[in-house]
Design a protein around this motif. Structure first.
Motif, PDB file in Angstrom:
ATOM      1  N   SER A   8       0.837  -1.194   0.000  1.00  0.00           N
ATOM      2  CA  SER A   8       0.000   0.000   0.000  1.00  0.00           C
ATOM      3  C   SER A   8       0.875   1.248   0.000  1.00  0.00           C
ATOM      4  O   SER A   8       1.952   1.255   0.587  1.00  0.00           O
ATOM      5  CB  SER A   8      -0.893   0.019   1.247  1.00  0.00           C
ATOM      6  OG  SER A   8      -1.736  -1.109   1.281  1.00  0.00           O
ATOM      7  N   PRO A   9       0.434   2.299  -0.654  1.00  0.00           N
ATOM      8  CA  PRO A   9       1.221   3.533  -0.627  1.00  0.00           C
ATOM      9  C   PRO A   9       1.269   4.106   0.784  1.00  0.00           C
ATOM     10  O   PRO A   9       0.332   3.958   1.568  1.00  0.00           O
ATOM     11  CB  PRO A   9       0.455   4.456  -1.583  1.00  0.00           C
ATOM     12  CG  PRO A   9      -0.935   3.930  -1.597  1.00  0.00           C
ATOM     13  CD  PRO A   9      -0.810   2.443  -1.425  1.00  0.00           C
ATOM     14  N   GLU A  10       2.376   4.774   1.111  1.00  0.00           N
ATOM     15  CA  GLU A  10       2.527   5.362   2.440  1.00  0.00           C
ATOM     16  C   GLU A  10       1.657   6.601   2.623  1.00  0.00           C
ATOM     17  O   GLU A  10       1.356   6.991   3.741  1.00  0.00           O
ATOM     18  CB  GLU A  10       3.985   5.715   2.692  1.00  0.00           C
ATOM     19  CG  GLU A  10       4.895   4.494   2.800  1.00  0.00           C
ATOM     20  CD  GLU A  10       6.328   4.884   3.086  1.00  0.00           C
ATOM     21  OE1 GLU A  10       7.031   4.082   3.728  1.00  0.00           O
ATOM     22  OE2 GLU A  10       6.758   5.979   2.669  1.00  0.00           O
ATOM     23  N   VAL A  11       1.276   7.215   1.531  1.00  0.00           N
ATOM     24  CA  VAL A  11       0.344   8.343   1.565  1.00  0.00           C
ATOM     25  C   VAL A  11      -0.718   8.098   0.510  1.00  0.00           C
ATOM     26  O   VAL A  11      -0.393   7.834  -0.657  1.00  0.00           O
ATOM     27  CB  VAL A  11       1.056   9.681   1.288  1.00  0.00           C
ATOM     28  CG1 VAL A  11       0.042  10.828   1.237  1.00  0.00           C
ATOM     29  CG2 VAL A  11       2.111   9.977   2.348  1.00  0.00           C
ATOM     30  N   ILE A  12      -1.973   8.160   0.915  1.00  0.00           N
ATOM     31  CA  ILE A  12      -3.093   7.969  -0.008  1.00  0.00           C
ATOM     32  C   ILE A  12      -3.712   9.333  -0.293  1.00  0.00           C
ATOM     33  O   ILE A  12      -4.096  10.056   0.637  1.00  0.00           O
ATOM     34  CB  ILE A  12      -4.147   7.025   0.589  1.00  0.00           C
ATOM     35  CG1 ILE A  12      -3.538   5.636   0.857  1.00  0.00           C
ATOM     36  CG2 ILE A  12      -5.351   6.909  -0.345  1.00  0.00           C
ATOM     37  CD1 ILE A  12      -4.452   4.720   1.658  1.00  0.00           C
ATOM     38  N   SER A  18     -15.590  18.310  -2.571  1.00  0.00           N
ATOM     39  CA  SER A  18     -14.616  19.360  -2.863  1.00  0.00           C
ATOM     40  C   SER A  18     -13.429  19.350  -1.894  1.00  0.00           C
ATOM     41  O   SER A  18     -12.582  20.242  -1.946  1.00  0.00           O
ATOM     42  CB  SER A  18     -15.297  20.735  -2.799  1.00  0.00           C
ATOM     43  OG  SER A  18     -15.734  21.005  -1.475  1.00  0.00           O
ATOM     44  N   ALA A  19     -13.368  18.343  -1.036  1.00  0.00           N
ATOM     45  CA  ALA A  19     -12.259  18.238  -0.080  1.00  0.00           C
ATOM     46  C   ALA A  19     -11.172  17.327  -0.634  1.00  0.00           C
ATOM     47  O   ALA A  19     -11.435  16.189  -1.021  1.00  0.00           O
ATOM     48  CB  ALA A  19     -12.757  17.707   1.259  1.00  0.00           C
ATOM     49  N   GLY A  20      -9.948  17.843  -0.670  1.00  0.00           N
ATOM     50  CA  GLY A  20      -8.795  17.010  -1.009  1.00  0.00           C
ATOM     51  C   GLY A  20      -8.268  16.378   0.269  1.00  0.00           C
ATOM     52  O   GLY A  20      -8.033  17.063   1.260  1.00  0.00           O
ATOM     53  N   ILE A  21      -8.091  15.075   0.259  1.00  0.00           N
ATOM     54  CA  ILE A  21      -7.711  14.335   1.460  1.00  0.00           C
ATOM     55  C   ILE A  21      -6.291  13.798   1.314  1.00  0.00           C
ATOM     56  O   ILE A  21      -5.950  13.179   0.304  1.00  0.00           O
ATOM     57  CB  ILE A  21      -8.668  13.163   1.742  1.00  0.00           C
ATOM     58  CG1 ILE A  21     -10.129  13.590   1.550  1.00  0.00           C
ATOM     59  CG2 ILE A  21      -8.417  12.595   3.127  1.00  0.00           C
ATOM     60  CD1 ILE A  21     -10.601  14.644   2.504  1.00  0.00           C
ATOM     61  N   ILE A  22      -5.475  14.027   2.330  1.00  0.00           N
ATOM     62  CA  ILE A  22      -4.141  13.429   2.419  1.00  0.00           C
ATOM     63  C   ILE A  22      -4.180  12.448   3.580  1.00  0.00           C
ATOM     64  O   ILE A  22      -4.313  12.841   4.742  1.00  0.00           O
ATOM     65  CB  ILE A  22      -3.056  14.494   2.649  1.00  0.00           C
ATOM     66  CG1 ILE A  22      -3.034  15.499   1.494  1.00  0.00           C
ATOM     67  CG2 ILE A  22      -1.686  13.839   2.813  1.00  0.00           C
ATOM     68  CD1 ILE A  22      -2.090  16.667   1.714  1.00  0.00           C
ATOM     69  N   ARG A  23      -4.072  11.157   3.265  1.00  0.00           N
ATOM     70  CA  ARG A  23      -4.146  10.117   4.293  1.00  0.00           C
ATOM     71  C   ARG A  23      -2.760   9.522   4.529  1.00  0.00           C
ATOM     72  O   ARG A  23      -2.199   8.886   3.626  1.00  0.00           O
ATOM     73  CB  ARG A  23      -5.117   9.007   3.865  1.00  0.00           C
ATOM     74  CG  ARG A  23      -6.549   9.479   3.627  1.00  0.00           C
ATOM     75  CD  ARG A  23      -7.464   8.306   3.314  1.00  0.00           C
ATOM     76  NE  ARG A  23      -8.823   8.741   3.015  1.00  0.00           N
ATOM     77  CZ  ARG A  23      -9.759   8.983   3.932  1.00  0.00           C
ATOM     78  NH1 ARG A  23      -9.471   8.810   5.208  1.00  0.00           N
ATOM     79  NH2 ARG A  23     -10.969   9.391   3.582  1.00  0.00           N
ATOM     80  N   LEU A  24      -2.209   9.726   5.711  1.00  0.00           N
ATOM     81  CA  LEU A  24      -0.941   9.087   6.066  1.00  0.00           C
ATOM     82  C   LEU A  24      -1.216   7.613   6.329  1.00  0.00           C
ATOM     83  O   LEU A  24      -2.102   7.275   7.117  1.00  0.00           O
ATOM     84  CB  LEU A  24      -0.341   9.753   7.299  1.00  0.00           C
ATOM     85  CG  LEU A  24      -0.165  11.279   7.221  1.00  0.00           C
ATOM     86  CD1 LEU A  24       0.503  11.797   8.490  1.00  0.00           C
ATOM     87  CD2 LEU A  24       0.641  11.676   5.989  1.00  0.00           C
TER      88      LEU A  24
END
Length: 359
Positions: A8-12, A18-24
């Motif tokens: 899995s990527p370390e950041v998704i 309209s919300a941009g999500i950065i998932r650690l």
């Protein structure tokens, strides 16, 4: 034969309306930051800033244990031990992210659920909208591993009421939601269960949502956090932590009655003497600094020098590698740390991080 699992990527990078999500996405490592994660965050923040369909950016930690436990100090330890010339590259790229978050052109919402420590504070508390929960455990624990508060903490902590930031920087102790808000490191408390609904509501805002609109959405979910210690201990903290030497602070704590002062003193005495003196000087310099950039540059200079000395490697060994929780600091006593010996930690031997004040 079964197919090999695709890591899995370390950041998704995700979108909810309209919300941009950065998932650690390193939940087993408490979402501790790696260099590749910092680079992925930088790219996502740039893309979201340029995308007219993105109204807000939301930072989330995957798993249920925390947003981010900080930088991957084991990797820095190993690179430093090996004499890797790129050992400071992580900080070279992480610190500009902290600055970018503080000056981000769109509403930036950090969901500080669970553990938020060190570098986790850097990617959250510089944002415009900092959400804590009943599970939040926030700390700058660096003096316990022979390091110093960084990621712009020497800008943030001196701006907490009274000497609460000095208490945080020297003790490295965890605080909860109420104290995080009191210390101006967070803005609102929500139930952890309401975070998915908050993200949906933020995603329902228009493409050019204002900070006031975002705050109104957050306030619609806000709850009163359980009481913290800062409101009741502020006077004591101010009395004891107003001094400019660690020795005077410890003596002031010794003269106070009650468990809080005694426990605080005992905690400080277990920290790296060198880190304590460096931290206090950095905090006092940060109080009089004119910008976050000035503090980040100073922190980077100190961090680079710390890698040449004993306590960081011993602190990481005791906390992360052997886990015996019994670091042998050198020098081992505060009186053995000469103020003149600290000057080298403030003498820059590297190119500045910020040739100008932009990423």
């Amino acid at each position: 034969m079964p197919e090999a699992a695709i890591p899995s990527p370390e950041v998704i990078i995700d979108r909810v309306g309209s919300a941009g999500i950065i998932r650690l996405n390193r939940p087993k490592a408490l979402n501790s930051l790696t260099l590749s994660m910092v680079r992925a965050m930088k790219a996502a923040m740039h893309d979201f800033a340029e995308d007219d369909t993105v109204a807000t950016v939301v930072l989330v930690g995957e798993g249920e244990r925390g947003l981010c436990a900080g930088g991957d100090i084991r990797a820095i330890h190993d690179m430093g031990r090996a004499g890797d010339p790129d050992v400071t590259q992580f900080w070279r790229e992480e610190f500009p992210i902290n600055y970018a978050i503080a000056h981000y052109p769109k509403p930036y919402v950090a969901l500080m659920d669970g553990i938020v420590m060190g570098g986790g504070v850097g990617i959250a508390s510089h944002g415009k909208h900092r959400v804590v929960t009943g599970r939040t455990r926030l700390a700058m624990p660096e003096t316990g591993i022979g390091y110093v508060p960084d990621v712009g903490a020497t800008w943030l902590l001196p701006r907490a009421p009274g000497e609460t930031g000095t208490w945080m920087g020297l003790t490295g102790q965890e605080i909860g939601a109420a104290d995080a808000i009191y210390a101006r490191l967070a803005d609102a408390c929500l139930s952890s269960d309401d975070l998915p609904a908050l993200i949906e509501a933020l995603g329902g805002l228009g493409g050019s949502a204002s900070d006031s609109e975002v705050r109104a959405v957050i306030d619609g979910f806000a709850v009163q956090p359980a009481g913290g210690k800062f409101a009741t201990q502020q006077a004591l903290i101010n009395r004891c932590f107003r001094f400019d030497t660690v020795e005077e602070i410890l003596e002031a704590l010794r003269q106070e009655e009650g468990e809080f002062a005694a426990r605080t003193r005992d905690v400080i005495l277990k920290r790296s003497p060198t880190s304590l003196k460096l931290t206090l000087r950095l905090l006092r310099l940060g109080r009089n600094s004119s910008s976050l950039v000035e503090c980040l540059e100073r922190e980077f200079t100190a961090a680079s020098e710390i890698l040449k000395n004993h306590d960081f490697y011993e602190g990481v060994r005791a906390a992360i590698i052997d886990k015996d929780r019994n670091p042998q600091w050198w020098p081992g006593r505060l009186e053995e740390v000469n103020e003149a010996d600290l000057e080298g930690y403030f003498t820059s031997r590297h190119p500045v991080l910020f040739a100008d004040h932009r990423l």
